[in-house]
Design an enzyme around this catalytic site. Structure first.
Site, mmCIF file in Angstrom:
data_model
loop_
_atom_site.group_PDB
_atom_site.id
_atom_site.type_symbol
_atom_site.label_atom_id
_atom_site.label_comp_id
_atom_site.label_asym_id
_atom_site.label_seq_id
_atom_site.Cartn_x
_atom_site.Cartn_y
_atom_site.Cartn_z
ATOM 1 N N LEU A 198 0.830 -1.214 0.000
ATOM 2 C CA LEU A 198 0.000 0.000 0.000
ATOM 3 C C LEU A 198 0.866 1.266 0.000
ATOM 4 O O LEU A 198 0.567 2.234 -0.703
ATOM 5 C CB LEU A 198 -0.923 0.015 1.227
ATOM 6 C CG LEU A 198 -2.016 -1.058 1.272
ATOM 7 C CD1 LEU A 198 -2.758 -0.999 2.611
ATOM 8 C CD2 LEU A 198 -3.006 -0.889 0.127
ATOM 9 N N GLN A 251 0.070 4.936 9.901
ATOM 10 C CA GLN A 251 0.102 3.489 10.162
ATOM 11 C C GLN A 251 0.469 3.184 11.612
ATOM 12 O O GLN A 251 1.363 3.814 12.196
ATOM 13 C CB GLN A 251 1.121 2.813 9.213
ATOM 14 C CG GLN A 251 1.175 1.299 9.400
ATOM 15 C CD GLN A 251 1.952 0.595 8.311
ATOM 16 O OE1 GLN A 251 2.697 1.220 7.565
ATOM 17 N NE2 GLN A 251 1.793 -0.713 8.221
ATOM 18 N N SER A 291 2.253 1.742 14.549
ATOM 19 C CA SER A 291 3.710 1.606 14.590
ATOM 20 C C SER A 291 4.153 0.452 15.478
ATOM 21 O O SER A 291 3.812 0.406 16.662
ATOM 22 C CB SER A 291 4.321 2.904 15.120
ATOM 23 O OG SER A 291 5.691 2.710 15.386
ATOM 24 N N ARG A 329 7.112 0.251 16.295
ATOM 25 C CA ARG A 329 8.152 0.856 17.144
ATOM 26 C C ARG A 329 7.544 1.292 18.473
ATOM 27 O O ARG A 329 8.144 1.137 19.529
ATOM 28 C CB ARG A 329 8.769 2.085 16.462
ATOM 29 C CG ARG A 329 9.588 1.767 15.240
ATOM 30 C CD ARG A 329 10.306 3.006 14.762
ATOM 31 N NE ARG A 329 11.248 3.497 15.762
ATOM 32 C CZ ARG A 329 11.698 4.753 15.833
ATOM 33 N NH1 ARG A 329 11.286 5.660 14.979
ATOM 34 N NH2 ARG A 329 12.549 5.095 16.772
ATOM 35 N N ASN A 353 -6.646 11.496 -3.468
ATOM 36 C CA ASN A 353 -7.710 12.035 -4.312
ATOM 37 C C ASN A 353 -8.250 10.922 -5.220
ATOM 38 O O ASN A 353 -7.655 9.849 -5.335
ATOM 39 C CB ASN A 353 -7.230 13.272 -5.089
ATOM 40 C CG ASN A 353 -6.107 12.953 -6.055
ATOM 41 O OD1 ASN A 353 -6.237 12.065 -6.898
ATOM 42 N ND2 ASN A 353 -4.989 13.673 -5.946
ATOM 43 N N ARG A 376 -8.355 10.539 -8.358
ATOM 44 C CA ARG A 376 -7.502 10.108 -9.477
ATOM 45 C C ARG A 376 -6.531 9.031 -9.011
ATOM 46 O O ARG A 376 -6.326 8.028 -9.692
ATOM 47 C CB ARG A 376 -6.715 11.307 -10.039
ATOM 48 C CG ARG A 376 -5.954 10.940 -11.275
ATOM 49 C CD ARG A 376 -5.136 12.099 -11.798
ATOM 50 N NE ARG A 376 -4.793 11.913 -13.190
ATOM 51 C CZ ARG A 376 -4.120 12.784 -13.915
ATOM 52 N NH1 ARG A 376 -3.733 13.934 -13.378
ATOM 53 N NH2 ARG A 376 -3.836 12.527 -15.177
ATOM 54 N N ARG A 398 -4.664 -2.681 -8.010
ATOM 55 C CA ARG A 398 -4.776 -3.526 -6.823
ATOM 56 C C ARG A 398 -6.008 -4.427 -6.766
ATOM 57 O O ARG A 398 -6.169 -5.192 -5.809
ATOM 58 C CB ARG A 398 -4.710 -2.650 -5.556
ATOM 59 C CG ARG A 398 -3.424 -1.838 -5.432
ATOM 60 C CD ARG A 398 -2.179 -2.695 -5.474
ATOM 61 N NE ARG A 398 -0.968 -1.918 -5.215
ATOM 62 C CZ ARG A 398 0.250 -2.446 -5.153
ATOM 63 N NH1 ARG A 398 0.431 -3.735 -5.346
ATOM 64 N NH2 ARG A 398 1.297 -1.679 -4.926
HETATM 65 C C1 LIG Z 1 0.994 -6.671 -9.627
HETATM 66 C C2 LIG Z 1 2.061 -5.801 -9.039
HETATM 67 C C3 LIG Z 1 3.326 -6.321 -8.822
HETATM 68 C C4 LIG Z 1 4.334 -5.517 -8.276
HETATM 69 N N1 LIG Z 1 5.557 -6.055 -8.068
HETATM 70 C C5 LIG Z 1 6.544 -5.276 -7.586
HETATM 71 C C6 LIG Z 1 7.854 -5.792 -7.372
HETATM 72 O O1 LIG Z 1 8.118 -6.960 -7.605
HETATM 73 N N2 LIG Z 1 8.807 -4.959 -6.884
HETATM 74 C C7 LIG Z 1 8.555 -3.639 -6.641
HETATM 75 O O2 LIG Z 1 9.474 -2.913 -6.239
HETATM 76 N N3 LIG Z 1 7.317 -3.132 -6.794
HETATM 77 C C8 LIG Z 1 6.322 -3.905 -7.257
HETATM 78 N N4 LIG Z 1 5.069 -3.376 -7.409
HETATM 79 C C9 LIG Z 1 4.814 -1.994 -6.997
HETATM 80 C C10 LIG Z 1 4.851 -1.048 -8.227
HETATM 81 O O3 LIG Z 1 6.152 -1.027 -8.791
HETATM 82 C C11 LIG Z 1 4.451 0.386 -7.828
HETATM 83 O O4 LIG Z 1 5.394 0.898 -6.910
HETATM 84 C C12 LIG Z 1 3.087 0.461 -7.192
HETATM 85 O O5 LIG Z 1 2.161 -0.333 -7.890
HETATM 86 C C13 LIG Z 1 2.610 1.912 -7.187
HETATM 87 O O6 LIG Z 1 2.162 2.219 -8.479
HETATM 88 P P1 LIG Z 1 2.205 3.670 -9.075
HETATM 89 O O7 LIG Z 1 3.608 4.122 -9.269
HETATM 90 O O8 LIG Z 1 1.306 3.692 -10.274
HETATM 91 O O9 LIG Z 1 1.455 4.528 -7.908
HETATM 92 P P2 LIG Z 1 1.805 5.932 -7.296
HETATM 93 O O10 LIG Z 1 3.159 5.949 -6.709
HETATM 94 O O11 LIG Z 1 0.690 6.299 -6.377
HETATM 95 O O12 LIG Z 1 1.770 6.913 -8.512
HETATM 96 C C14 LIG Z 1 0.534 7.240 -9.153
HETATM 97 C C15 LIG Z 1 0.836 7.673 -10.566
HETATM 98 O O13 LIG Z 1 1.546 8.911 -10.505
HETATM 99 C C16 LIG Z 1 2.523 8.936 -11.541
HETATM 100 N N5 LIG Z 1 3.837 9.037 -10.910
HETATM 101 C C17 LIG Z 1 4.138 8.879 -9.601
HETATM 102 N N6 LIG Z 1 5.444 9.075 -9.382
HETATM 103 C C18 LIG Z 1 5.984 9.331 -10.605
HETATM 104 C C19 LIG Z 1 7.297 9.600 -11.065
HETATM 105 N N7 LIG Z 1 8.356 9.632 -10.232
HETATM 106 N N8 LIG Z 1 7.486 9.825 -12.369
HETATM 107 C C20 LIG Z 1 6.469 9.801 -13.246
HETATM 108 N N9 LIG Z 1 5.191 9.541 -12.896
HETATM 109 C C21 LIG Z 1 4.958 9.318 -11.584
HETATM 110 C C22 LIG Z 1 2.361 7.662 -12.350
HETATM 111 O O14 LIG Z 1 1.469 7.910 -13.418
HETATM 112 C C23 LIG Z 1 1.727 6.715 -11.359
HETATM 113 O O15 LIG Z 1 0.975 5.680 -11.962
HETATM 114 C C24 LIG Z 1 4.053 -4.156 -7.946
HETATM 115 C C25 LIG Z 1 2.767 -3.652 -8.156
HETATM 116 C C26 LIG Z 1 1.776 -4.458 -8.691
HETATM 117 C C27 LIG Z 1 0.384 -3.872 -8.885
#
Ligand SMILES: Cc1cc2nc3c(=O)[nH]c(=O)nc-3n(C[C@H](O)[C@H](O)[C@H](O)COP(=O)(O)OP(=O)(O)OC[C@H]3O[C@@H](n4cnc5c(N)ncnc54)[C@H](O)[C@@H]3O)c2cc1C
Length: 212
Positions: free
Chosen positions: A81, A91, A93, A95, A167, A169, A178
């Site tokens: 999450l 969250q 804790s 700790r 939000n 979005r 998820r």
């Molecule tokens: C099925 C599944 C398997 C996964 N397996 C792994 C794994 O093995 N190892 C691992 O480390 N993680 C894993 N993850 C986590 C994944 O890599 C993402 O960290 C997590 O799903 C958050 O997604 P997000 O970046 O879209 O969300 P958020 O961080 O909430 O970002 C929301 C949106 O904002 C934009 N955004 C946010 N930050 C940036 C940025 N810096 N640059 C450009 N755009 C940005 C993007 O459009 C993004 O979709 C997994 C996730 C899923 C769903």
């Protein structure tokens, strides 16, 4: 040791039929088009307008919103999450919480894995591991170490409460990722019913997201 099921609680009050929330977005979004004259009090214009925004991908407008949900899940799910960078978190804790205290019932609480049948060998193995971890956690505390040191033996299944505020979005992005089949079963255990409940309470916003 207490074993409980995962769950969630929607903390943000949502208006009757979710219309006030749509009207809020409409009021803001119509500034772009200077179409405020099309606003109707019954919420019908808001429903159409917000649907148009989502259909067109003009999702920046639905960032003018907020929704808080408390999840009661295990630490494994909570690690996933907190990867959602656009959201805000609070969250429980390990700790600061000392599970040997009265207010925790002098026991740890763990989340029952939804994929083990309670009658299976797997469940028995899991339960033994939890009991062993709890015993070692209390032995460490008895030996005088602090909760933040003793927590190193707490298992992934340890119950945690984590409140997420984001939000709409971001919630849309969250639900797409998820509730998908590729998501962890214990994640889907809470996200699929949450999405269904939100769809009932808050029209339009999540309607196009189909949990597989
Ligand atoms: C099925 C599944 C398997 C996964 N397996 C792994 C794994 O093995 N190892 C691992 O480390 N993680 C894993 N993850 C986590 C994944 O890599 C993402 O960290 C997590 O799903 C958050 O997604 P997000 O970046 O879209 O969300 P958020 O961080 O909430 O970002 C929301 C949106 O904002 C934009 N955004 C946010 N930050 C940036 C940025 N810096 N640059 C450009 N755009 C940005 C993007 O459009 C993004 O979709 C997994 C996730 C899923 C769903």
């Amino acid at each position: 040791m207490k074993i409980i099921k995962a769950g969630y609680e929607i903390l943000t009050a949502i208006s009757e039929g979710g219309i006030a929330e749509l009207q809020h977005i409409e009021k803001i979004g119509r500034v772009c088009y200077k179409s405020e004259d099309k606003i109707t009090e019954d919420g019908e214009s808001a429903r159409k307008f917000v649907k148009m925004l989502i259909d067109r991908g003009h999702e920046a407008m639905i960032e003018h919103s907020s929704l808080s949900v408390k999840f009661i899940v295990d630490r494994g799910v909570s690690h996933e999450l907190v990867r959602h960078r656009i959201a805000s978190f609070a969250q429980e804790s390990t700790r600061y919480c000392n599970y040997s205290k009265d207010k925790f019932g002098k026991e740890i609480t763990v989340i029952e894995p939804c994929f083990f049948s309670p009658l299976s060998d797997s469940y028995t193995f899991w339960k033994h591991a939890m009991e062993s971890a709890e015993a070692h956690y209390f032995s460490l505390l008895d030996s005088g170490v602090t909760p933040q040191e003793a927590r190193s033996v707490l298992p992934n299944s340890t119950k945690t409460e984590i409140t997420i505020t984001a939000n709409y979005r971001e919630w849309r992005n969250f639900f797409k990722l998820r509730t998908a089949k590729a998501a962890h079963p214990q994640m889907r255990e809470v996200t699929i019913p949450l999405l269904a409940e939100l769809k009932k309470k808050l029209p339009i916003i999540f309607d196009d997201i189909i949990a597989e």
